[in-house]
Design an enzyme around this catalytic site. Structure first.
Site, mmCIF file in Angstrom:
data_model
loop_
_atom_site.group_PDB
_atom_site.id
_atom_site.type_symbol
_atom_site.label_atom_id
_atom_site.label_comp_id
_atom_site.label_asym_id
_atom_site.label_seq_id
_atom_site.Cartn_x
_atom_site.Cartn_y
_atom_site.Cartn_z
ATOM 1 N N ASP A 143 -4.628 8.455 -38.088
ATOM 2 C CA ASP A 143 -4.781 9.405 -36.622
ATOM 3 C C ASP A 143 -5.200 8.580 -35.378
ATOM 4 O OD1 ASP A 143 -4.291 11.396 -35.155
ATOM 5 O OD2 ASP A 143 -5.942 12.800 -35.920
ATOM 6 N N HIS B 224 2.091 3.543 -32.336
ATOM 7 C CA HIS B 224 2.501 3.495 -33.570
ATOM 8 C C HIS B 224 2.757 2.196 -34.057
ATOM 9 C CE1 HIS B 224 2.512 7.731 -33.350
ATOM 10 N NE2 HIS B 224 3.523 8.174 -32.610
ATOM 11 N N LEU C 58 -3.235 -2.473 -56.498
ATOM 12 C CA LEU C 58 -3.222 -1.451 -55.962
ATOM 13 C C LEU C 58 -2.115 -0.380 -55.788
ATOM 14 C CD1 LEU C 58 -4.898 0.067 -53.493
ATOM 15 C CD2 LEU C 58 -3.623 -0.934 -52.026
#
Ligand code: IPE
Ligand code: IPE
Ligand code: MG
Length: 242
Positions: free
Chosen positions: A20, A37, A131
């Site tokens: 965010d 973004h 991961l």
């Protein structure tokens, strides 16, 4: 700062994050939101790489919420293009990595080509053991739980099971996150302190960490600061200390 290459002890199993603050990051620089973004997408790539290096098992990132469709069409299109790029690149630069990718969220509102990219990426990376990077895309806890209720109700209606067989595990197993351990630590960047429909069921006993850093500036060192604090906490899960 030196790039982190070694595994780090004391890591939680699963860290979930809100990416965010992209818009504010751009505004502060006099740039369009799209630039924020793009910088945010670069930040998550770096973080995924670093999280894999330090030995983290699960990282979930909130990329697009069920409510984010409310944004102007141009911004939504811009975010979807970044997702396309990310999924394409995982087929190239992440080709040699050991990162497994999973996407959680609704599928029916996404463009056909994005769904194809998702399926391809998940398939291609399914056997990897490093991961697991979970991307929450068109994700919202309310729709996730509603969807689970619908699936379970259908099983009851067709006689596959009885309502009194419904338990917490069954509900969990019908969420998008089936098979993924619950997050131990949730980090929200940009100074906002709310859950915004993210992992509400799964976060029941998660530890929370709020960072003022805007997402495009968020690096592994910020994540490790949260982990350091996490390690000082006493998770009681409703029991008594010790
Ligand atoms: C996060 O940054 C990206 C998405 C929600 C998709 P924002 O776009 O929410 O950035 P702010 O909160 O407006 O700064
Ligand atoms: C939450 O951020 C969703 C993502 C980070 C992708 P928002 O910026 O959409 O949340 P609100 O609107 O501030 O609660
Ligand atoms: Mg925001």
């Amino acid at each position: 700062m030196k790039r982190i290459k070694k595994e780090i002890p004391g890591l939680p199993v699963h860290i979930a994050l809100f990416m965010d603050g992209n818009g504010r990051w751009a505004r502060r620089r006099g740039l369009p939101r799209s630039a924020g973004h793009r910088a945010g997408a670069t930040a998550i790539r770096k973080l995924v790489e670093d999280c894999d290096k330090i030995g983290l098992k699960y990282l979930t990132a909130y990329a697009f919420s069920t409510e984010n469709w409310k944004r102007p069409d141009k911004e939504v299109e811009n975010l979807m293009n970044l997702i396309r790029e990310f999924l394409d690149d995982t087929g190239r630069e992440l080709e040699k990595s050991n990162v497994r990718i999973r996407i959680i969220g609704l599928r029916n509102r996404l463009a056909r080509d994005i769904i194809e990219r998702i399926e391809e990426t998940e398939k291609k990376t399914a056997g990897r053991t490093g991961l697991t990077f979970v991307i929450a895309l068109d994700y919202g806890s309310r729709s996730e739980i509603t969807e689970a209720a619908r699936k379970i109700a259908a099983k009851c209606a067709n006689g596959e099971m009885a309502p009194d067989e419904i338990n917490e595990k069954l509900v969990s197993d019908n969420l998008f996150t089936a098979g993924i351990p619950e997050p131990d630590l949730i980090i929200r960047s940009s100074g906002e302190k709310r859950m915004s429909n993210f992992l509400l069921w799964q976060a029941s006993y998660a530890e929370l960490w709020f960072s003022d850093v805007l997402w495009p500036d968020f690096r592994i060192r910020h994540l490790l600061r949260a982990v350091e604090d996490y390690n000082k906490r006493n998770r009681r899960f409703g029991g008594v200390r010790g």
